[in-house]
Design a protein around this motif. Structure first.
Motif, PDB file in Angstrom:
ATOM      1  N   LEU A  83       0.826  -1.200   0.000  1.00  0.00           N
ATOM      2  CA  LEU A  83       0.000   0.000   0.000  1.00  0.00           C
ATOM      3  C   LEU A  83       0.868   1.261   0.000  1.00  0.00           C
ATOM      4  N   ASN A  84       0.317   2.347  -0.502  1.00  0.00           N
ATOM      5  CA  ASN A  84       0.972   3.670  -0.503  1.00  0.00           C
ATOM      6  C   ASN A  84       2.246   3.712  -1.337  1.00  0.00           C
ATOM      7  N   LYS A  85       2.341   2.877  -2.346  1.00  0.00           N
ATOM      8  CA  LYS A  85       3.563   2.823  -3.146  1.00  0.00           C
ATOM      9  C   LYS A  85       3.808   4.141  -3.896  1.00  0.00           C
ATOM     10  N   SER A  86       2.754   4.917  -4.118  1.00  0.00           N
ATOM     11  CA  SER A  86       2.910   6.194  -4.822  1.00  0.00           C
ATOM     12  C   SER A  86       3.523   7.270  -3.920  1.00  0.00           C
ATOM     13  N   LYS A  87       3.610   6.987  -2.621  1.00  0.00           N
ATOM     14  CA  LYS A  87       4.190   7.937  -1.675  1.00  0.00           C
ATOM     15  C   LYS A  87       5.624   7.522  -1.348  1.00  0.00           C
ATOM     16  N   GLY A  88       6.254   8.249  -0.426  1.00  0.00           N
ATOM     17  CA  GLY A  88       7.626   7.929  -0.036  1.00  0.00           C
ATOM     18  C   GLY A  88       7.696   6.621   0.733  1.00  0.00           C
ATOM     19  N   PRO A  89       8.899   6.026   0.836  1.00  0.00           N
ATOM     20  CA  PRO A  89       9.051   4.701   1.446  1.00  0.00           C
ATOM     21  C   PRO A  89       8.658   4.631   2.921  1.00  0.00           C
ATOM     22  N   ASP A 505      29.756  13.710 -13.519  1.00  0.00           N
ATOM     23  CA  ASP A 505      29.442  13.914 -12.105  1.00  0.00           C
ATOM     24  C   ASP A 505      29.221  12.549 -11.448  1.00  0.00           C
ATOM     25  N   LYS A 506      29.231  12.530 -10.109  1.00  0.00           N
ATOM     26  CA  LYS A 506      29.017  11.278  -9.375  1.00  0.00           C
ATOM     27  C   LYS A 506      27.583  10.778  -9.574  1.00  0.00           C
ATOM     28  N   MET A 507      27.467   9.472  -9.693  1.00  0.00           N
ATOM     29  CA  MET A 507      26.150   8.876  -9.889  1.00  0.00           C
ATOM     30  C   MET A 507      25.209   9.159  -8.714  1.00  0.00           C
ATOM     31  N   PHE A 508      25.755   9.254  -7.506  1.00  0.00           N
ATOM     32  CA  PHE A 508      24.936   9.511  -6.320  1.00  0.00           C
ATOM     33  C   PHE A 508      24.106  10.776  -6.500  1.00  0.00           C
ATOM     34  N   LYS A 509      24.725  11.814  -7.040  1.00  0.00           N
ATOM     35  CA  LYS A 509      24.053  13.099  -7.242  1.00  0.00           C
ATOM     36  C   LYS A 509      22.921  12.974  -8.265  1.00  0.00           C
ATOM     37  N   ILE A 510      23.176  12.211  -9.326  1.00  0.00           N
ATOM     38  CA  ILE A 510      22.150  12.011 -10.360  1.00  0.00           C
ATOM     39  C   ILE A 510      21.001  11.181  -9.804  1.00  0.00           C
ATOM     40  N   PHE A 511      21.338  10.102  -9.122  1.00  0.00           N
ATOM     41  CA  PHE A 511      20.346   9.177  -8.579  1.00  0.00           C
ATOM     42  C   PHE A 511      19.475   9.864  -7.521  1.00  0.00           C
ATOM     43  N   SER A 512      20.020  10.911  -6.893  1.00  0.00           N
ATOM     44  CA  SER A 512      19.277  11.621  -5.846  1.00  0.00           C
ATOM     45  C   SER A 512      18.124  12.453  -6.405  1.00  0.00           C
ATOM     46  N   ARG A 513      18.132  12.689  -7.702  1.00  0.00           N
ATOM     47  CA  ARG A 513      17.041  13.467  -8.294  1.00  0.00           C
ATOM     48  C   ARG A 513      15.712  12.730  -8.086  1.00  0.00           C
ATOM     49  N   PRO A 514      14.659  13.452  -7.723  1.00  0.00           N
ATOM     50  CA  PRO A 514      13.410  12.802  -7.312  1.00  0.00           C
ATOM     51  C   PRO A 514      12.729  11.947  -8.377  1.00  0.00           C
ATOM     52  N   ASN A 515      12.901  12.291  -9.656  1.00  0.00           N
ATOM     53  CA  ASN A 515      12.195  11.540 -10.694  1.00  0.00           C
ATOM     54  C   ASN A 515      13.058  10.466 -11.360  1.00  0.00           C
ATOM     55  N   ILE A 516      14.243  10.203 -10.816  1.00  0.00           N
ATOM     56  CA  ILE A 516      15.134   9.175 -11.371  1.00  0.00           C
ATOM     57  C   ILE A 516      15.081   7.928 -10.490  1.00  0.00           C
ATOM     58  N   THR A 517      14.716   6.787 -11.073  1.00  0.00           N
ATOM     59  CA  THR A 517      14.589   5.545 -10.313  1.00  0.00           C
ATOM     60  C   THR A 517      15.754   4.604 -10.620  1.00  0.00           C
ATOM     61  N   ILE A 518      15.806   3.499  -9.903  1.00  0.00           N
ATOM     62  CA  ILE A 518      16.851   2.509 -10.136  1.00  0.00           C
ATOM     63  C   ILE A 518      16.704   1.908 -11.540  1.00  0.00           C
ATOM     64  N   HIS A 519      15.477   1.815 -12.033  1.00  0.00           N
ATOM     65  CA  HIS A 519      15.269   1.292 -13.396  1.00  0.00           C
ATOM     66  C   HIS A 519      15.902   2.231 -14.431  1.00  0.00           C
ATOM     67  N   ASP A 520      15.847   3.534 -14.155  1.00  0.00           N
ATOM     68  CA  ASP A 520      16.503   4.494 -15.047  1.00  0.00           C
ATOM     69  C   ASP A 520      18.022   4.352 -14.966  1.00  0.00           C
ATOM     70  N   MET A 521      18.526   4.216 -13.740  1.00  0.00           N
ATOM     71  CA  MET A 521      19.979   4.128 -13.553  1.00  0.00           C
ATOM     72  C   MET A 521      20.552   2.854 -14.179  1.00  0.00           C
ATOM     73  N   ARG A 522      19.738   1.808 -14.257  1.00  0.00           N
ATOM     74  CA  ARG A 522      20.234   0.543 -14.825  1.00  0.00           C
ATOM     75  C   ARG A 522      20.456   0.652 -16.329  1.00  0.00           C
ATOM     76  N   ARG A 523      20.002   1.730 -16.936  1.00  0.00           N
ATOM     77  CA  ARG A 523      20.290   1.944 -18.364  1.00  0.00           C
ATOM     78  C   ARG A 523      21.762   2.321 -18.558  1.00  0.00           C
ATOM     79  N   VAL A 524      22.436   2.704 -17.460  1.00  0.00           N
ATOM     80  CA  VAL A 524      23.881   2.917 -17.507  1.00  0.00           C
ATOM     81  C   VAL A 524      24.533   1.555 -17.296  1.00  0.00           C
ATOM     82  N   SER A 525      25.338   1.139 -18.245  1.00  0.00           N
ATOM     83  CA  SER A 525      25.846  -0.239 -18.246  1.00  0.00           C
ATOM     84  C   SER A 525      26.599  -0.603 -16.969  1.00  0.00           C
ATOM     85  N   SER A 526      27.361   0.335 -16.394  1.00  0.00           N
ATOM     86  CA  SER A 526      28.154   0.009 -15.200  1.00  0.00           C
ATOM     87  C   SER A 526      27.263  -0.319 -14.003  1.00  0.00           C
ATOM     88  N   VAL A 527      26.076   0.295 -13.916  1.00  0.00           N
ATOM     89  CA  VAL A 527      25.145   0.010 -12.817  1.00  0.00           C
ATOM     90  C   VAL A 527      24.582  -1.395 -12.974  1.00  0.00           C
TER      91      VAL A 527
END
Length: 623
Positions: A83-89, A505-527
């Motif tokens: 439940l509440n998956k649309s909200k924060g963890p 830039d460091k991936m941490f900074k990019i990944f911290s953006r609110p609309n970027i998910t792990i599925h998006d980051m996995r498009r980077v081959s190293s991830v």
């Protein structure tokens, strides 16, 4: 029959009693579980579901500590939803629909497979108390059984009274008799008691329903599970629930019976659960609403029985029947049994210590609805804590207490002991000050090491947690240390309407953006390569993602929790006489003398104790 002295006797075999018996026995204490009917161990008296908002976090905490509720919820699940998956963890809450019969069967099998645990079927009619210390129990057959500690988990059975319209009869649950004798003895010993009520909806025959007229409510496409252990697997098939609504016609039919409702004609004076009101209460309180939701929930894999969630009632059975037949999809409904309300005795929990041991009688513990709570999950968590602490006391060891910043269970117990309750208490995420820390995904990281240290959580459970934690932390470090080039990440950013990068830039900074998910980051081959090389599972990946995206909020709450801990460390002398602090308000002195808080932090949370009262106390204690 009973010549030996038990370390722990648990009275009652509901959710609180089952967890209490399991935790005490698993900590090495010789334990006896006494219940009125061994066929009804861990019975789901109300809805066939476990978890939900905040309740799901509690089940995961029980599991992390080494309790059984999470495992049984998984083995008997017929549907899973986060439940509440649309909200924060912090708000994500797992919930399962359960097979009611299998749930009770699996609980019984797990308890029967637990070492150090004996069973006996009979009603406990009283306690054996000597010099303000419990030394055993007496049964209705006159048998005395000796024990070093006793945990009472009587649920709704203490002088239980069932109401259906203008009819009422004694009972602790439909088809089962009430328990008598214990309340009267406890009152004689000096305990304060009260009455509460709760209700349950009709159960109906699914063959008589038209589901095509309702809205289907399926489970998650990729279901998860409750237990952190690998003894269970996520569901591969699920049963759907369905949604329908009441109407003005239904409400008018229900109103015809209000003069015969025990709640409206004054025969029930006790308070019911505010957040789970009866259908007549909803019509009365929300007169402006022309409809209310009804969730039609299957009771199991192989039964046609359905639970009508949202239609809790104590109206006469003929009124229930006529009104429900006016609900869309229920035109030809057949009842298995009508809904009813039940009144029962409880004991205001301000009479307990944080271990759930009573202040008046040493070695006596209360857990579950006897403390004024409602819900399987709230009851199970109290049972677990009471069983652990009864066992620790018998073994001469320090008690096990969780703070508000460590667990929802800590919030629950502290609320009960410090604030008390005059209506059935239910857990919500809003009750926890540090819910960003107390998430359902990290309950094992928070609690398993603590439980392992006192001897409940297994080594297998601890190693599973440590592996998950280490892998997640390493994955976070990977994002902190690894840079990404604009040409690698910009296609991802553009697709998500996020500003593109002009330099590495460091991936941490990019990944911290609110609309970027792990599925998006996995498009980077190293991830993706890192995840595959280190064999990261869903929990480990999710844990790392939360740590990256919410690090600021998490660190802020940790700092606030540390400030709270400093107040927790300021102890108040036992049996402190607050009446001599004349600079305090009269209300504060009275409340503090009654509750006898252990720390300054607990004192500050008592209703009626102001910040200025706390300042007076701090000055007096030399701060």
């Amino acid at each position: 029959m009973f010549n030996e002295v038990y370390d722990v006797i648990v009275v009652g075999g509901g959710h609180a009693g089952s967890e209490a018996a399991a935790s005490a026995a698993n900590m090495g204490s010789k334990t006896l579980l006494i219940t009125m009917n061994l066929q009804n161990i861990a019975q789901m008296s109300c809805n066939p579901a476990m978890g939900g908002i905040a309740k799901g976090q509690i089940v995961r905490e029980i599991d992390a500590l080494g309790g059984y509720s999470g495992i049984v919820s998984d083995t008997s699940a017929i549907q899973f939803k986060m439940l509440n998956k649309s909200k924060g963890p912090a708000m994500w809450s797992p919930r399962v629909q359960s097979d009611r019969m299998r749930f009770a069967e699996d609980w019984r099998n797990m308890l029967e497979g637990t070492k150090n645990l004996d069973f006996y079927q009979e009603m406990v009619s009283g306690l054996i108390v000597e010099n303000h210390k419990v030394v055993g129990v007496k049964t209705s057959l006159g048998i005395s059984i000796k024990a070093k500690s006793v945990v009472l988990t009587n649920g709704t059975f203490l002088n239980g009274l069932i109401h259906i319209g203008d009819k009422n009869f004694g009972g602790g649950r439909a088809g089962e008799r009430a328990a008598t004798g214990i309340t009267e003895q406890l009152v004689q010993l000096g305990f304060e008691s009260g009455r509460m009520k709760t209700g349950t909806p009709p159960r109906v025959d699914g063959r008589s329903l038209d589901f095509s007229k309702m809205v289907e409510q399926p489970g998650d496409a990729v279901p998860e599970k409750f237990s952190y252990l690998d003894v269970t697997k996520p569901l591969t098939k699920q049963r759907s629930c369905h949604l329908t609504y009441t109407s003005n016609e239904v409400h008018d039919l229900l109103r015809e019976g209000f003069d015969r409702s025990p709640m409206f004609n004054g025969r029930i004076q006790s308070l019911g659960p505010r957040y789970c009101p009866s259908i007549e209460d909803k019509i009365n309180r929300f007169a402006d609403k022309d409809r209310h939701q009804l969730f039609v929930e299957p009771e199991g894999w192989n039964t046609v029985e359905y639970y009508v969630n949202g239609f809790s009632t104590s109206l006469p059975e003929d009124v229930q029947f006529r009104a429900l037949r006016s609900v869309v999809g229920f035109e030809n409904v057949k009842f298995f049994r009508p809904g009813y309300a039940i009144e029962y005795d409880y004991f205001p929990p301000t009479q307990l210590q944080h271990t759930l041991e009573t202040k008046l009688v040493e070695g006596l513990y209360f857990a579950g609805q006897i403390n004024g709570t409602t819900g399987y999950e709230e009851a199970g968590s109290q049972g677990l804590m009471a069983g652990m602490n009864a066992s620790l006391k018998v073994q001469g060891r320090d008690p096990f207490i969780l703070s508000r910043s460590e667990a929802y269970i800590g919030v629950l117990v502290d609320d009960l002991i410090t604030k008390g309750t005059e209506e059935p208490y239910r857990m919500f995420t809003s009750r926890a000050e540090y819910r960003t820390l107390l998430r359902q995904d990290n309950a094992d990281i928070r609690l398993t090491p603590k439980s392992f240290e006192v001897g409940l959580a297994s080594e297998k459970r601890l190693k599973r947690m440590e592996e998950k934690h280490e892998k997640a932390e390493a994955f976070v470090e990977f994002f902190k240390e690894t840079s990404v080039k604009p040409e690698e990440i910009n296609p991802v950013l553009v697709d998500n309407d996020s500003a593109p990068m002009t330099q590495s830039d460091k991936m941490f900074k990019i990944f911290s953006r609110p609309n970027i998910t792990i599925h998006d980051m996995r498009r980077v081959s190293s991830v993706d390569d890192y995840i595959n090389q280190h064999d990261l599972d869903r929990e480990e990946i999710e844990q790392a993602e939360i740590q990256v995206k919410y690090s600021g909020y998490i660190n802020k709450e940790k700092n606030n929790a540390e400030k709270l801990t400093r107040l927790e460390n300021i102890k108040i002398p036992k049996n402190f006489d607050y009446s001599k602090l004349q600079s305090m308000s009269t209300e504060a002195r009275q409340k503090l003398n009654k509750i006898q808080p252990v720390t300054i932090s607990q004192a500050s949370r008592i209703s009626g104790v102001s910040p200025s009262d706390v300042s007076v106390l701090l000055v007096y204690l030399g701060r």
